[in-house]
Design a protein around this motif. Structure first.
Motif, short mmCIF file in Angstrom:
data_model
loop_
_atom_site.label_atom_id
_atom_site.label_comp_id
_atom_site.label_asym_id
_atom_site.label_seq_id
_atom_site.Cartn_x
_atom_site.Cartn_y
_atom_site.Cartn_z
N ILE A 154 -85.34 -32.64 4.53
CA ILE A 154 -85.05 -31.66 5.58
C ILE A 154 -85.03 -30.23 5.01
CG2 ILE A 154 -83.91 -33.26 7.15
CD1 ILE A 154 -81.22 -32.23 6.15
N GLY A 155 -85.59 -30.09 3.82
CA GLY A 155 -85.78 -28.77 3.23
C GLY A 155 -84.56 -28.18 2.54
N LEU A 156 -83.61 -29.02 2.19
CA LEU A 156 -82.40 -28.56 1.50
C LEU A 156 -82.44 -29.10 0.07
CD1 LEU A 156 -79.96 -29.21 4.46
CD2 LEU A 156 -80.83 -27.00 3.69
N ASN A 157 -82.84 -28.24 -0.85
CA ASN A 157 -83.19 -28.71 -2.20
C ASN A 157 -82.30 -28.23 -3.32
OD1 ASN A 157 -85.55 -30.08 -1.25
ND2 ASN A 157 -86.50 -28.08 -1.00
N LYS A 158 -81.12 -27.69 -3.01
CA LYS A 158 -80.23 -27.20 -4.06
C LYS A 158 -79.28 -28.31 -4.52
CE LYS A 158 -78.19 -23.32 -3.59
NZ LYS A 158 -77.39 -22.21 -3.14
N SER A 159 -78.46 -27.97 -5.51
CA SER A 159 -77.45 -28.94 -5.97
C SER A 159 -76.23 -28.95 -5.05
CB SER A 159 -77.00 -28.62 -7.40
OG SER A 159 -76.27 -27.41 -7.42
N TYR A 160 -75.94 -27.83 -4.39
CA TYR A 160 -74.85 -27.70 -3.43
C TYR A 160 -73.47 -27.90 -4.05
CZ TYR A 160 -78.66 -27.23 -0.26
OH TYR A 160 -79.81 -26.78 0.34
N ASN A 161 -73.34 -27.53 -5.32
CA ASN A 161 -72.02 -27.54 -5.94
C ASN A 161 -71.13 -26.42 -5.39
OD1 ASN A 161 -72.56 -29.74 -7.58
ND2 ASN A 161 -73.52 -28.45 -9.13
N ASN A 162 -71.72 -25.55 -4.58
CA ASN A 162 -70.98 -24.44 -3.98
C ASN A 162 -70.34 -24.80 -2.64
OD1 ASN A 162 -73.56 -24.59 -2.80
ND2 ASN A 162 -73.60 -22.42 -2.31
N ILE A 163 -70.39 -26.08 -2.26
CA ILE A 163 -69.77 -26.54 -1.01
C ILE A 163 -68.55 -27.39 -1.34
CG2 ILE A 163 -70.03 -27.88 1.11
CD1 ILE A 163 -73.02 -27.52 0.93
N THR A 164 -67.48 -27.14 -0.59
CA THR A 164 -66.30 -28.00 -0.64
C THR A 164 -66.06 -28.53 0.77
OG1 THR A 164 -65.32 -26.65 -2.39
CG2 THR A 164 -63.83 -28.09 -1.16
N PHE A 165 -66.01 -29.83 0.90
CA PHE A 165 -65.69 -30.45 2.19
C PHE A 165 -64.24 -30.90 2.16
CE2 PHE A 165 -70.35 -31.21 2.13
CZ PHE A 165 -70.67 -30.57 3.33
N LEU A 166 -63.52 -30.61 3.25
CA LEU A 166 -62.13 -31.05 3.31
C LEU A 166 -61.71 -31.40 4.73
CD1 LEU A 166 -59.79 -28.05 3.29
CD2 LEU A 166 -62.12 -27.72 2.51
N GLN A 167 -60.85 -32.39 4.80
CA GLN A 167 -60.28 -32.80 6.08
C GLN A 167 -59.16 -31.84 6.38
OE1 GLN A 167 -57.07 -34.26 6.98
NE2 GLN A 167 -57.77 -34.37 9.08
N GLN A 168 -59.23 -31.19 7.54
CA GLN A 168 -58.27 -30.14 7.87
C GLN A 168 -58.18 -29.99 9.39
OE1 GLN A 168 -56.49 -27.70 5.70
NE2 GLN A 168 -55.52 -27.44 7.68
N ASP A 169 -56.98 -29.76 9.88
CA ASP A 169 -56.74 -29.48 11.29
C ASP A 169 -56.90 -27.98 11.51
OD1 ASP A 169 -55.78 -29.11 13.85
OD2 ASP A 169 -53.90 -30.19 13.52
N ALA A 170 -57.88 -27.59 12.30
CA ALA A 170 -58.15 -26.16 12.52
C ALA A 170 -57.00 -25.45 13.24
CB ALA A 170 -59.44 -25.99 13.31
N THR A 171 -56.13 -26.21 13.91
CA THR A 171 -54.99 -25.58 14.58
C THR A 171 -53.78 -25.44 13.66
OG1 THR A 171 -54.10 -27.68 15.44
CG2 THR A 171 -55.74 -26.52 16.81
N ASN A 172 -53.91 -25.94 12.44
CA ASN A 172 -52.82 -25.86 11.48
C ASN A 172 -53.42 -25.66 10.08
OD1 ASN A 172 -50.27 -25.98 10.36
ND2 ASN A 172 -50.23 -28.21 10.30
N LEU A 173 -54.07 -24.51 9.91
CA LEU A 173 -54.80 -24.25 8.66
C LEU A 173 -53.84 -24.05 7.48
CD1 LEU A 173 -57.52 -21.76 9.89
CD2 LEU A 173 -57.82 -24.16 9.32
N LYS A 174 -54.34 -24.41 6.32
CA LYS A 174 -53.60 -24.16 5.09
C LYS A 174 -53.46 -22.65 4.91
CE LYS A 174 -55.07 -28.38 2.91
NZ LYS A 174 -55.83 -29.03 1.86
N PRO A 175 -52.42 -22.19 4.24
CA PRO A 175 -52.17 -20.75 4.09
C PRO A 175 -53.35 -19.96 3.52
CG PRO A 175 -50.26 -21.99 3.37
CD PRO A 175 -51.35 -23.00 3.66
N ILE A 176 -54.16 -20.55 2.66
CA ILE A 176 -55.26 -19.78 2.07
C ILE A 176 -56.29 -19.35 3.11
CG2 ILE A 176 -54.98 -21.07 -0.07
CD1 ILE A 176 -57.82 -22.13 0.31
N TYR A 177 -56.32 -20.01 4.28
CA TYR A 177 -57.29 -19.66 5.32
C TYR A 177 -56.69 -18.75 6.39
CZ TYR A 177 -60.02 -23.35 3.24
OH TYR A 177 -60.73 -24.12 2.37
N LYS A 178 -55.46 -18.39 6.27
CA LYS A 178 -54.81 -17.59 7.31
C LYS A 178 -54.92 -16.10 7.10
CE LYS A 178 -51.75 -21.21 8.86
NZ LYS A 178 -50.41 -21.61 9.15
N ASP A 179 -55.37 -15.66 5.96
CA ASP A 179 -55.50 -14.21 5.71
C ASP A 179 -56.91 -13.75 5.96
OD1 ASP A 179 -52.85 -14.02 5.00
OD2 ASP A 179 -53.27 -14.48 2.89
#
Length: 133
Positions: free
Chosen positions: A108-133
């Motif tokens: 599908i044309g995505l040919n990088k290593s993608y080590n720059n992606i982090t996937f995490l299970q998270q509730d968008a209505t209760n974000l961890k503090p690092i995402y609130k700023d």
């Protein structure tokens, strides 16, 4: 609801499957729009990433991408795609008839290593503090 095999398979097809009837891939197209209007491409937050296609698209230009979804099952699939660069799923064809699909990032044309992606299970209505700023 987003844990059953049939729902996960539907999302895999929606994100990574073939385009049909001239309908463009939504995850790919929404990432294109985000990229078009982003001037500083340092870090992207993909809230509701599901099984990850838009995160991969964004990671082509952003230094870092955090893809999050409430469904731990979707995050498992996205992480599997990142790790193995491929995934397998069943596509419902008609009635109880299924076909077995295998999709790779490369096809599908995505040919990088993608080590720059982090996937995490998270509730968008209760974000961890690092995402609130």
């Amino acid at each position: 609801m987003y844990k059953t095999d049939s729902i996960v398979s539907q999302y895999c097809e929606f994100h990574y499957g073939d385009e049909n009837f001239g309908v463009k891939n939504f995850s790919k197209e929404i990432a294109k729009i985000a990229l078009k209007y982003s001037t500083i491409k340092r870090k992207a937050l993909d809230i509701g990433c599901a099984v990850g296609r838009s995160s991969f698209e964004l990671a082509n230009e952003f230094q870092y991408v955090d893809g999050m979804d409430f469904s731990d099952r979707f995050i498992e699939v996205a992480t599997e795609m990142k790790k193995n660069k491929k995934l397998k799923y069943e596509r419902l064809e008609e009635g109880s008839l299924v076909s077995y699909q295998e999709r790779t990032l490369e096809e599908i044309g995505l040919n990088k290593s993608y080590n720059n992606i982090t996937f995490l299970q998270q509730d968008a209505t209760n974000l961890k503090p690092i995402y609130k700023d």
